[in-house]
Scaffold this motif. Sequence first.
Motif, PDB file in Angstrom:
ATOM      1  N   PRO A  46      45.245  47.878  47.143  1.00 47.97           N
ATOM      2  CA  PRO A  46      44.658  46.618  47.699  1.00 47.97           C
ATOM      3  C   PRO A  46      44.632  46.938  49.402  1.00 47.97           C
ATOM      4  O   PRO A  46      45.828  47.205  50.063  1.00 47.97           O
ATOM      5  CB  PRO A  46      45.281  45.494  47.164  1.00 47.97           C
ATOM      6  CG  PRO A  46      45.805  45.814  45.878  1.00 47.97           C
ATOM      7  CD  PRO A  46      46.082  47.210  46.042  1.00 47.97           C
ATOM      8  N   GLY A  47      43.546  46.363  49.899  1.00 47.62           N
ATOM      9  CA  GLY A  47      43.736  46.338  51.526  1.00 47.62           C
ATOM     10  C   GLY A  47      44.414  45.209  52.031  1.00 47.62           C
ATOM     11  O   GLY A  47      43.803  44.814  53.114  1.00 47.62           O
ATOM     12  N   TYR A  48      45.146  44.699  51.391  1.00 53.14           N
ATOM     13  CA  TYR A  48      45.893  43.413  52.011  1.00 53.14           C
ATOM     14  C   TYR A  48      47.717  43.400  51.462  1.00 53.14           C
ATOM     15  O   TYR A  48      47.850  44.169  50.578  1.00 53.14           O
ATOM     16  CB  TYR A  48      45.270  42.246  51.265  1.00 53.14           C
ATOM     17  CG  TYR A  48      45.245  42.413  49.658  1.00 53.14           C
ATOM     18  CD1 TYR A  48      46.202  41.895  48.899  1.00 53.14           C
ATOM     19  CD2 TYR A  48      43.855  42.623  49.168  1.00 53.14           C
ATOM     20  CE1 TYR A  48      46.206  42.020  47.539  1.00 53.14           C
ATOM     21  CE2 TYR A  48      43.726  42.685  47.728  1.00 53.14           C
ATOM     22  CZ  TYR A  48      44.795  42.431  46.955  1.00 53.14           C
ATOM     23  OH  TYR A  48      44.741  42.493  45.619  1.00 53.14           O
ATOM     24  N   THR A  78      42.122  38.181  40.359  1.00 50.01           N
ATOM     25  CA  THR A  78      41.265  39.384  41.312  1.00 50.01           C
ATOM     26  C   THR A  78      41.993  39.961  42.471  1.00 50.01           C
ATOM     27  O   THR A  78      41.339  40.857  43.084  1.00 50.01           O
ATOM     28  CB  THR A  78      40.116  38.593  41.700  1.00 50.01           C
ATOM     29  OG1 THR A  78      40.555  37.499  42.476  1.00 50.01           O
ATOM     30  CG2 THR A  78      39.047  38.073  40.511  1.00 50.01           C
ATOM     31  N   MET A  79      43.173  39.333  42.582  1.00 48.59           N
ATOM     32  CA  MET A  79      43.880  40.191  43.954  1.00 48.59           C
ATOM     33  C   MET A  79      45.501  40.489  43.392  1.00 48.59           C
ATOM     34  O   MET A  79      46.114  39.553  43.619  1.00 48.59           O
ATOM     35  CB  MET A  79      43.931  38.827  44.946  1.00 48.59           C
ATOM     36  CG  MET A  79      42.705  38.763  45.611  1.00 48.59           C
ATOM     37  SD  MET A  79      42.869  37.394  46.993  1.00 48.59           S
ATOM     38  CE  MET A  79      43.543  38.391  48.241  1.00 48.59           C
ATOM     39  N   PRO A  80      45.294  41.563  42.785  1.00 47.75           N
ATOM     40  CA  PRO A  80      46.693  42.033  42.301  1.00 47.75           C
ATOM     41  C   PRO A  80      47.769  42.325  43.394  1.00 47.75           C
ATOM     42  O   PRO A  80      47.603  42.570  44.505  1.00 47.75           O
ATOM     43  CB  PRO A  80      46.154  43.382  41.600  1.00 47.75           C
ATOM     44  CG  PRO A  80      44.915  43.525  41.478  1.00 47.75           C
ATOM     45  CD  PRO A  80      44.264  42.464  42.429  1.00 47.75           C
ATOM     46  N   GLY A  81      48.954  41.572  42.897  1.00 51.14           N
ATOM     47  CA  GLY A  81      50.152  41.622  43.752  1.00 51.14           C
ATOM     48  C   GLY A  81      50.115  40.306  44.922  1.00 51.14           C
ATOM     49  O   GLY A  81      51.019  40.093  45.381  1.00 51.14           O
ATOM     50  N   VAL A 289      42.752  37.863  54.093  1.00 56.78           N
ATOM     51  CA  VAL A 289      41.582  36.772  54.507  1.00 56.78           C
ATOM     52  C   VAL A 289      40.489  37.225  53.811  1.00 56.78           C
ATOM     53  O   VAL A 289      39.677  36.485  53.446  1.00 56.78           O
ATOM     54  CB  VAL A 289      41.521  36.389  56.046  1.00 56.78           C
ATOM     55  CG1 VAL A 289      40.161  35.685  56.138  1.00 56.78           C
ATOM     56  CG2 VAL A 289      42.770  35.791  56.458  1.00 56.78           C
ATOM     57  N   GLU A 290      40.247  38.433  54.013  1.00 57.36           N
ATOM     58  CA  GLU A 290      38.797  39.220  53.400  1.00 57.36           C
ATOM     59  C   GLU A 290      38.834  38.786  51.903  1.00 57.36           C
ATOM     60  O   GLU A 290      37.932  38.296  51.254  1.00 57.36           O
ATOM     61  CB  GLU A 290      38.486  40.529  53.792  1.00 57.36           C
ATOM     62  CG  GLU A 290      37.135  41.052  53.283  1.00 57.36           C
ATOM     63  CD  GLU A 290      37.142  42.550  53.824  1.00 57.36           C
ATOM     64  OE1 GLU A 290      35.935  43.091  53.450  1.00 57.36           O
ATOM     65  OE2 GLU A 290      38.124  43.136  54.248  1.00 57.36           O
ATOM     66  N   GLY A 291      39.927  39.105  51.448  1.00 52.48           N
ATOM     67  CA  GLY A 291      40.127  39.020  49.792  1.00 52.48           C
ATOM     68  C   GLY A 291      39.878  37.599  49.386  1.00 52.48           C
ATOM     69  O   GLY A 291      39.479  37.262  48.297  1.00 52.48           O
ATOM     70  N   GLY A 329      38.739  38.595  59.448  1.00 53.56           N
ATOM     71  CA  GLY A 329      38.792  38.871  57.942  1.00 53.56           C
ATOM     72  C   GLY A 329      37.431  38.349  57.243  1.00 53.56           C
ATOM     73  O   GLY A 329      36.681  38.870  56.259  1.00 53.56           O
ATOM     74  N   ALA A 330      37.201  37.043  57.449  1.00 52.12           N
ATOM     75  CA  ALA A 330      36.199  36.352  56.897  1.00 52.12           C
ATOM     76  C   ALA A 330      34.922  36.888  57.215  1.00 52.12           C
ATOM     77  O   ALA A 330      33.763  37.077  56.437  1.00 52.12           O
ATOM     78  CB  ALA A 330      36.231  34.784  57.072  1.00 52.12           C
TER      79      ALA A 330
END
Length: 339
Positions: A46-48, A78-81, A289-291, A329-330
């Motif tokens: 993930p990019g976060y 939906t956002m692993p980790g 923030v994007e995620g 990010g948004a």
Amino acid sequence: MTPTDPSRLGAAVRRAARSPLWRTVLVLVLLVAGFGGWWLSAGRSPGYPRGETRFATGVPRGVYDRYGQLLQSHVSQTMPGVRLALDSSEGSVDNLRRVIDGKDTFAIATADAVAAYQGQGKERLRAIARLYDDYLQLIVPADSPVHRTADLKGLRVGVGLPQSGVNLVTRRLLTAAGLDPDHDITPVPGGVSDGSDELRDHKIDAFFWSGGLPTSALTDLSDHMRIRVVPLGDLSEALHKAEGDGVDAYRAATMPKGTYPNAEPKDAVATMAVPNLLVTRDDVDPGLVEGMTRAVIDSRDQIGAQVHAAQLVDLRTAVYTDPLPLHTGAARYYRSVKP
């Protein structure tokens, strides 16, 4: 030896395998293969940043609280980790302070609370999305003599918790109705659950609430006692004039017929509404923030099945986050899905 002689070929391979040079080459091949696998795996990560991130919601049984619970479930899938931890709060003003102080990374707050907030660090606030609108609601027993806000004079009135958006708009509504919020009524602080319990127990005569429709605590209250929603639409013009913070956060609105099936009146009720914003700070990781922005938009139908107000969240309205600018990010997410 010919190329097709398997016994001699096997013997040659075994002799080569015992060679120090051959072993060195083999180790290098394995290292390169391992690095390549790690590189590919890192490319898919993930990019976060992973780990716990905190989200300030609101009072128990309020719409913020339920929305946060459902968003938490969606993020876990939906956002692993990322572990989204929820924090109850007094409401919008408290949430803004918690984000600025670093106690929470994300929070929900009304646009009027954002505009009116004067605490240190306000310039660091950023928006992720406009969510749904809160509707201003004045609740009284069905047989109450209160038919407009001015009729509250001399009564015991629930005014929201001190650091809530409810308290902010309640004071404005009372002022717009020509009442002194501190002297013309007996103000009783508390959240929507407190107001419901105290009205049912005859400890107060009325209470204000600002929330998405329907608010489950009010639905439950109407199932246990006869209540009435007092129209507030007559204060719309006066409220705009009294706002005085440079942001026109309120709009005229109508609570649809049947919002609370067991409450009076049975018809639609004229009132006002104010947008809710999902907020963060300028220093929060853009990837996170994007995620989160993606999670908010993608979860609309799932959350909206239980929090009906969330059905109104979509790309066409989410970017209108006045008075706050979008977090980078948004903005990156909205650019990526722009037709």
